[in-house]
Scaffold this motif. Structure first.
Motif, mmCIF file in Angstrom:
data_model
loop_
_atom_site.group_PDB
_atom_site.id
_atom_site.type_symbol
_atom_site.label_atom_id
_atom_site.label_comp_id
_atom_site.label_asym_id
_atom_site.label_seq_id
_atom_site.Cartn_x
_atom_site.Cartn_y
_atom_site.Cartn_z
ATOM 1 N N ASP A 1 0.862 -1.182 0.000
ATOM 2 C CA ASP A 1 0.000 0.000 0.000
ATOM 3 C C ASP A 1 0.896 1.229 0.000
ATOM 4 O O ASP A 1 1.518 1.557 1.010
ATOM 5 N N ARG A 2 0.975 1.941 -1.123
ATOM 6 C CA ARG A 2 1.876 3.080 -1.252
ATOM 7 C C ARG A 2 1.467 4.251 -0.352
ATOM 8 O O ARG A 2 2.253 5.180 -0.165
ATOM 9 N N GLY A 3 0.301 4.189 0.230
ATOM 10 C CA GLY A 3 -0.121 5.255 1.139
ATOM 11 C C GLY A 3 0.603 5.228 2.465
ATOM 12 O O GLY A 3 0.590 6.226 3.199
ATOM 13 N N TYR A 4 1.246 4.107 2.795
ATOM 14 C CA TYR A 4 1.895 3.941 4.089
ATOM 15 C C TYR A 4 3.394 3.729 3.900
ATOM 16 O O TYR A 4 3.825 2.819 3.177
ATOM 17 N N ALA A 5 4.172 4.577 4.568
ATOM 18 C CA ALA A 5 5.631 4.559 4.412
ATOM 19 C C ALA A 5 6.317 4.312 5.743
ATOM 20 O O ALA A 5 5.798 4.646 6.809
ATOM 21 N N ILE A 6 7.516 3.730 5.657
ATOM 22 C CA ILE A 6 8.436 3.712 6.785
ATOM 23 C C ILE A 6 9.496 4.780 6.528
ATOM 24 O O ILE A 6 9.717 5.188 5.392
ATOM 25 N N TRP A 7 10.128 5.207 7.607
ATOM 26 C CA TRP A 7 11.137 6.271 7.556
ATOM 27 C C TRP A 7 12.477 5.654 7.922
ATOM 28 O O TRP A 7 12.663 5.172 9.037
ATOM 29 N N LEU A 8 13.393 5.604 6.944
ATOM 30 C CA LEU A 8 14.683 4.981 7.184
ATOM 31 C C LEU A 8 15.790 6.024 7.273
ATOM 32 O O LEU A 8 15.826 6.970 6.482
ATOM 33 N N SER A 9 16.712 5.808 8.212
ATOM 34 C CA SER A 9 17.864 6.685 8.393
ATOM 35 C C SER A 9 19.165 6.043 7.927
ATOM 36 O O SER A 9 20.219 6.668 8.000
ATOM 37 N N ASP A 10 19.106 4.790 7.492
ATOM 38 C CA ASP A 10 20.272 4.115 6.941
ATOM 39 C C ASP A 10 19.782 3.052 5.967
ATOM 40 O O ASP A 10 18.599 2.707 5.948
ATOM 41 N N PRO A 11 20.687 2.520 5.132
ATOM 42 C CA PRO A 11 20.264 1.589 4.082
ATOM 43 C C PRO A 11 20.081 0.164 4.591
ATOM 44 O O PRO A 11 20.805 -0.761 4.207
ATOM 45 N N SER A 12 19.088 -0.045 5.447
ATOM 46 C CA SER A 12 18.858 -1.358 6.043
ATOM 47 C C SER A 12 18.010 -2.216 5.109
ATOM 48 O O SER A 12 16.801 -1.994 4.966
#
Length: 251
Positions: free
Chosen positions: A8-19
């Motif tokens: 679902d493209r409406g929901y995102a995670i926020w990443l601070s490194d390339p995990s």
């Protein structure tokens, strides 16, 4: 057996490194988008050159929050294949006009061509330019007092596809302190949502709390970042620790 849910493209995670693991776990849960916090995170160019196409390969919508309002970081993120650039520290409509031009090719803007990944390592055509300008999105951040006051003028720009709210910095710059999530904060969010609706363009919100999530749903946010990578780690580490403390270790 683990079953991957539809994205679902409406929901995102926020990443601070390339995990890679974080991205794969989130995609399996059903998240369809990811915000890369290049501005405050630990990404370098080699990371982005590899991680962006990996995320695209997972079927995730990639929003790259670039280092700053400058040509180089904007063009690099798009050249690596990001679906959208999120541009921090936009001061007002005039600043937005200057900086968002770097995300679109002439005559619409002032992006420079690179014959790399997005051009399949070859030349280009007028149709390709049109596809890039239409298919990649440019989201100036609304996190400055001047930007919120000129939100409608910013959204009216042809080089702007929508806006991305930075509520913490916006609260600080509106002299409300460390984002208390009070009436003033939600009034600003409502102003953004109303302006975006009037312009017929999307708006995006980092919606960490339940109140923010509910607000975003009510006001038609196109996408929401639901959780930060480090917040998810902290919550995951805390839960079993608190559980064993409640049980009692016998020590």
């Amino acid at each position: 057996m683990f079953t991957q849910k539809p994205a679902d493209r409406g929901y995102a995670i926020w990443l601070s490194d390339p995990s890679v693991a974080a991205a794969e776990i989130a995609r399996g849960i059903g998240y369809g988008a990811v915000v890369l916090d290049i501005e405050h995170g630990s990404f370098d160019l080699k990371d982005l050159e590899r991680f962006v196409p990996f995320l695209r390969g997972l079927g995730m919508d990639v929003l790259a929050k670039v280092l700053g309002p400058e040509r180089g970081p904007i063009q690099q993120a798009l050249d690596f294949g990001a679906n959208a650039v999120v541009i921090p520290h936009i001061e007002n409509a005039a600043h937005a006009k200057e900086i968002t031009a770097f995300a679109k090719f002439p005559p619409l803007g002032d992006r420079s061509f690179a014959g790399g990944r997005t051009a399949r390592y070859g030349g280009f055509s007028d149709d390709w330019v049109a596809e890039q300008d239409c298919g990649t999105r440019c989201y100036p951040m609304i996190e400055d007092a001047g930007a919120i006051l000129e939100i409608r003028d910013i959204l009216a720009l042809d080089t702007v596809d929508g806006v991305f709210v930075g509520p913490s910095d916006l609260s600080l710059r509106r002299q409300r302190g460390a984002y208390p999530r009070d009436d003033g904060d939600f009034a600003d969010l409502a102003a953004v949502a109303d302006a975006a609706a009037a312009a017929g363009k999307p708006w995006v919100l980092p919606a960490w709390s339940k109140d923010e999530k509910e607000f975003a749903v009510r006001h038609g946010a196109d996408q929401m970042a639901l959780i930060m990578e480090h917040g998810a780690l902290a919550a995951g580490f805390a839960a079993p620790f608190e559980q064993i403390q409640a049980i009692g270790s016998g020590r």
